[in-house]
Design a protein around this motif. Structure first.
Motif, PDB file in Angstrom:
ATOM      1  N   PRO A   1      19.179 -58.245  36.845  1.00 16.66           N
ATOM      2  CA  PRO A   1      18.179 -59.217  36.393  1.00 16.66           C
ATOM      3  C   PRO A   1      18.790 -60.185  35.386  1.00 16.66           C
ATOM      4  N   SER A   2      18.190 -61.377  35.251  1.00 17.85           N
ATOM      5  CA  SER A   2      18.789 -62.340  34.327  1.00 17.85           C
ATOM      6  C   SER A   2      18.728 -61.805  32.904  1.00 17.85           C
ATOM      7  N   GLY A   3      19.774 -62.077  32.149  1.00 18.86           N
ATOM      8  CA  GLY A   3      19.857 -61.585  30.785  1.00 18.86           C
ATOM      9  C   GLY A   3      20.461 -60.203  30.673  1.00 18.86           C
ATOM     10  N   CYS A   4      21.004 -59.648  31.774  1.00 18.31           N
ATOM     11  CA  CYS A   4      21.534 -58.294  31.703  1.00 18.31           C
ATOM     12  C   CYS A   4      22.982 -58.266  31.227  1.00 18.31           C
ATOM     13  N   GLY A   5      23.599 -59.438  31.087  1.00 18.25           N
ATOM     14  CA  GLY A   5      24.962 -59.482  30.549  1.00 18.25           C
ATOM     15  C   GLY A   5      26.032 -59.612  31.616  1.00 18.25           C
ATOM     16  N   LYS A   6      25.652 -59.943  32.852  1.00 19.24           N
ATOM     17  CA  LYS A   6      26.662 -59.990  33.912  1.00 19.24           C
ATOM     18  C   LYS A   6      27.625 -61.157  33.750  1.00 19.24           C
ATOM     19  N   THR A   7      27.100 -62.320  33.324  1.00 19.36           N
ATOM     20  CA  THR A   7      27.986 -63.454  33.081  1.00 19.36           C
ATOM     21  C   THR A   7      28.907 -63.182  31.897  1.00 19.36           C
ATOM     22  N   THR A   8      28.346 -62.562  30.843  1.00 16.86           N
ATOM     23  CA  THR A   8      29.158 -62.189  29.673  1.00 16.86           C
ATOM     24  C   THR A   8      30.328 -61.315  30.109  1.00 16.86           C
ATOM     25  N   LEU A   9      30.037 -60.332  30.955  1.00 14.18           N
ATOM     26  CA  LEU A   9      31.092 -59.428  31.395  1.00 14.18           C
ATOM     27  C   LEU A   9      32.171 -60.177  32.181  1.00 14.18           C
ATOM     28  N   LEU A  10      31.741 -61.074  33.069  1.00  7.74           N
ATOM     29  CA  LEU A  10      32.704 -61.826  33.877  1.00  7.74           C
ATOM     30  C   LEU A  10      33.616 -62.664  32.987  1.00  7.74           C
ATOM     31  N   LYS A  11      33.029 -63.281  31.963  1.00  5.16           N
ATOM     32  CA  LYS A  11      33.829 -64.113  31.059  1.00  5.16           C
ATOM     33  C   LYS A  11      34.763 -63.257  30.201  1.00  5.16           C
ATOM     34  N   MET A  12      34.396 -61.998  29.981  1.00  7.31           N
ATOM     35  CA  MET A  12      35.314 -61.084  29.295  1.00  7.31           C
ATOM     36  C   MET A  12      36.529 -60.807  30.159  1.00  7.31           C
ATOM     37  N   VAL A  13      36.290 -60.586  31.465  1.00  9.38           N
ATOM     38  CA  VAL A  13      37.421 -60.339  32.366  1.00  9.38           C
ATOM     39  C   VAL A  13      38.337 -61.567  32.397  1.00  9.38           C
ATOM     40  N   ASP A  14      37.747 -62.758  32.274  1.00  8.75           N
ATOM     41  CA  ASP A  14      38.554 -63.977  32.247  1.00  8.75           C
ATOM     42  C   ASP A  14      39.247 -64.175  30.901  1.00  8.75           C
ATOM     43  N   GLY A  15      38.821 -63.397  29.887  1.00  8.79           N
ATOM     44  CA  GLY A  15      39.439 -63.538  28.569  1.00  8.79           C
ATOM     45  C   GLY A  15      38.815 -64.616  27.705  1.00  8.79           C
ATOM     46  N   LEU A  16      37.608 -65.071  28.081  1.00  9.48           N
ATOM     47  CA  LEU A  16      36.951 -66.140  27.314  1.00  9.48           C
ATOM     48  C   LEU A  16      36.081 -65.607  26.192  1.00  9.48           C
ATOM     49  N   ILE A  17      35.573 -64.374  26.350  1.00  9.80           N
ATOM     50  CA  ILE A  17      34.659 -63.802  25.365  1.00  9.80           C
ATOM     51  C   ILE A  17      35.242 -62.469  24.881  1.00  9.80           C
ATOM     52  N   PRO A  18      35.310 -62.262  23.559  1.00 11.94           N
ATOM     53  CA  PRO A  18      35.800 -60.982  23.051  1.00 11.94           C
ATOM     54  C   PRO A  18      34.715 -59.902  23.108  1.00 11.94           C
ATOM     55  N   TRP A  19      35.132 -58.637  23.062  1.00 12.25           N
ATOM     56  CA  TRP A  19      34.167 -57.547  23.042  1.00 12.25           C
ATOM     57  C   TRP A  19      34.446 -56.651  21.845  1.00 12.25           C
ATOM     58  N   ASP A  20      33.543 -55.745  21.543  1.00 16.74           N
ATOM     59  CA  ASP A  20      33.665 -54.963  20.317  1.00 16.74           C
ATOM     60  C   ASP A  20      34.369 -53.627  20.536  1.00 16.74           C
ATOM     61  N   GLU A  21      34.084 -52.976  21.657  1.00 14.21           N
ATOM     62  CA  GLU A  21      34.747 -51.700  21.931  1.00 14.21           C
ATOM     63  C   GLU A  21      35.085 -51.636  23.400  1.00 14.21           C
ATOM     64  N   GLY A  22      36.050 -50.776  23.756  1.00 10.03           N
ATOM     65  CA  GLY A  22      36.416 -50.596  25.149  1.00 10.03           C
ATOM     66  C   GLY A  22      37.646 -51.386  25.508  1.00 10.03           C
ATOM     67  N   GLU A  23      37.931 -51.413  26.807  1.00 12.65           N
ATOM     68  CA  GLU A  23      39.183 -51.986  27.276  1.00 12.65           C
ATOM     69  C   GLU A  23      38.986 -52.604  28.643  1.00 12.65           C
ATOM     70  N   ILE A  24      39.675 -53.707  28.882  1.00 16.32           N
ATOM     71  CA  ILE A  24      39.735 -54.237  30.243  1.00 16.32           C
ATOM     72  C   ILE A  24      41.212 -54.322  30.625  1.00 16.32           C
ATOM     73  N   LEU A  25      41.588 -53.582  31.675  1.00 15.91           N
ATOM     74  CA  LEU A  25      42.983 -53.570  32.108  1.00 15.91           C
ATOM     75  C   LEU A  25      43.089 -54.229  33.478  1.00 15.91           C
ATOM     76  N   ILE A  26      44.069 -55.118  33.604  1.00 19.90           N
ATOM     77  CA  ILE A  26      44.370 -55.690  34.908  1.00 19.90           C
ATOM     78  C   ILE A  26      45.762 -55.227  35.286  1.00 19.90           C
TER      79      ILE A  26
END
Lengths: 239, 258
Positions: free
Chosen positions: B43-68
């Motif tokens: 649903p809109s507002g669930c954070g899916k765009t935020t997550l995608l931009k994290m994978v692109d490296g545009l938005i920082p996150w507070d905890e966790g890891e993204i590995l490519i």
């Protein structure tokens, strides 16, 4: 045409002393334009105007770009820019006379202070209005700071910069005349006070018309430049 | 492989004058295999765009890891290409310069990028429009430019943020069709964010269903439909069943009115 006809009719009714008709002004203008004093006055006036305006643009555009790009710099600079914006520029003229005396430098300073702030705040507004999604897109494709500036911010701000230049030109022309009237006895301002003082109203109007025409030509040139530099978006603003 | 591990994103905002913290994402984990097409739906507002931009490296996150491929994401990189929801085209240059923008930023000279750029303009069906400016193109054509721009840098991973969200229904179907052709040929890894169930199933190998507040993965569904796909599969029972199932899940996820 309608305006000119109305002018002609109104002029003939009111009388040449207060409001000369268009034809009388035209006759005065033709006589003026062949006199060497008039041409010299135009040259003197423009000397201060052109130098003052170019300095205003050379200082105002970079300042606006910098303070618009970096919010911290903007927060530091904006109170001062606001003060400058709100200061009645004419009231600075006595100050310039005290500092620079009466002469070319002083007149350049007046023109500069008339035009500078408008060039700066417009450039700043243009930077601030840059679409954040374009900045994000450029980041995504790996843009460095210098690339962000040349490829995103600068083209975004260009229409606003050009609007600032147009306003700056009209302010510079005003500053030029104000300087000459208040500092006395040079250029077109001298002619204005002389013709005004001796009730040669037709010559007074011809001199003013010359200044207006020059201003319009400069504005037109600025618009041509804007069309060349930023054909994708011609800003609306004062003409 | 993209390995998203336990991502937490905390947002602070003002509510009734006092600062309130809320989790945009909490415990978000997902793995995307190489050459896989994965949709994230929610649903809109669930954070899916935020997550995608994290994978692109545009938005920082507070905890966790993204590995490519084992390397931690710390910013945008040439291995990823993004297609934006609002197209994000440069209005002051033509289609050629827009498609070549990513290459230009990397210092590829105009003569050298021309062949690549023209190839991708053709691939997205925009030949004949090379010298048009974005404002002269329809929304669907503008997004074709956005797609060509992302493909032109030849990324291993294609990130698509509701790319067809703002075009009309007919154009949307044409774009979906063209995207699926391009992807099937390129075999890139793709993460596709959408809120359109049919679109998600039609395009994807797997669909990750997100729940909101805090955003996290509720369920990952496998789409076992054969490729190459065409519009016909939308009538098949497994497609319809999957769509019904997704709808049942999403129906219960309406955001509380705020």
């Amino acid at each position: 045409m309608i305006l000119l006809s109305a002018w002609e009719i109104a002029g003939r009714r009111v009388g040449a002393l207060i409001f000369p008709a268009f034809s009388q002004v035209l006759v005065a203008w033709v006589k003026l334009s062949s006199s060497p004093e008039f041409l010299k006055a135009i040259y003197l006036s423009n000397e201060a105007m052109v130098i003052g305006f170019l300095l205003a643009a050379a200082a105002g555009i970079p300042l606006g770009l910098f303070t618009g790009r970096f919010p911290l710099a903007g927060r530091v600079a904006n109170p001062y820019l606001d003060i400058f914006l709100m200061t009645p520029t004419v009231s600075l003229v006595p100050l310039f006379i005290m500092i620079f005396g009466v002469g070319l430098v002083s007149r350049i300073a007046v023109v500069f202070s008339f035009a500078f702030i408008f060039v700066a705040v417009n450039a700043q507004a243009g930077m601030k209005a840059t679409e954040p999604s374009l900045v994000e897109m450029a980041h995504s494709f790996g843009a460095r700071e210098s690339q962000l500036f040349t490829r995103i911010y600068l083209p975004s701000a260009l229409p606003a910069i050009m609007a600032g230049i147009r306003i700056g030109i009209s302010r510079a022309v005003a500053g030029m005349v104000v300087a000459e009237l208040l500092m006395g006895a040079v250029g077109l301002g001298e002619l204005i006070s002389f013709y005004g003082g001796s009730f040669k109203t037709d010559y007074l109007f011809a001199t003013i018309a010359t200044i207006v025409c020059e201003g319009l030509i400069l504005l037109h040139l600025a618009q041509r430049l804007e069309l060349r530099l930023a054909p994708w978006k011609v800003s609306e603003g004062i003409e | 492989m993209i390995d998203i591990r336990n991502i937490v994103k905390l947002y602070k905002k003002q509510e009734d004058g006092r600062p309130v913290e809320f989790y945009a994402l909490k415990g978000f984990s997902l793995r995307i295999e190489n050459h896989e097409f994965l949709s994230i739906i929610g649903p809109s507002g669930c954070g899916k765009t935020t997550l995608l931009k994290m994978v692109d490296g545009l938005i920082p996150w507070d905890e966790g890891e993204i590995l490519i491929d084992g390397r931690s994401v710390s910013g945008p990189g040439p291995d990823r290409g993004m297609v934006f929801q609002n197209f994000a085209l440069l209005p002051w240059v033509d289609v050629i310069a827009n498609v070549g923008f990513g290459l230009e930023l990397r210092g590829v000279k105009a003569e050298q990028r021309e062949a690549v750029v023209l190839e991708y303009i053709r691939a997205v069906g925009l030949d004949g429009f090379e010298h048009h400016y974005p404002r002269q193109l329809s929304g669907g054509m503008q997004q074709r430019v956005g797609l060509a721009r992302a493909l032109a840098v030849d990324p291993k991973i294609l990130l698509l943020d509701e790319p067809f969200g703002s075009v009309d229904a007919q154009t949307r179907r044409l774009l979906q069709h063209d995207l699926i052709r391009l992807w099937e040929r390129s075999q890139k890894t793709a993460i596709f964010v959408t809120h359109d169930m049919e679109e998600a199933i039609y395009l994807s190998d797997r669909v990750a269903l997100m729940r909101p507040r805090p955003g996290s993965v509720q369920e990952v569904l496998k789409v076992s439909l054969p490729r190459p796909r065409n519009e016909e599969i939308k009538k098949e029972k497994s497609f319809v069943d999957l769509k019904e199932y997704l709808w049942e899940q999403l129906k219960g996820m309406q955001l509380p009115k705020s």
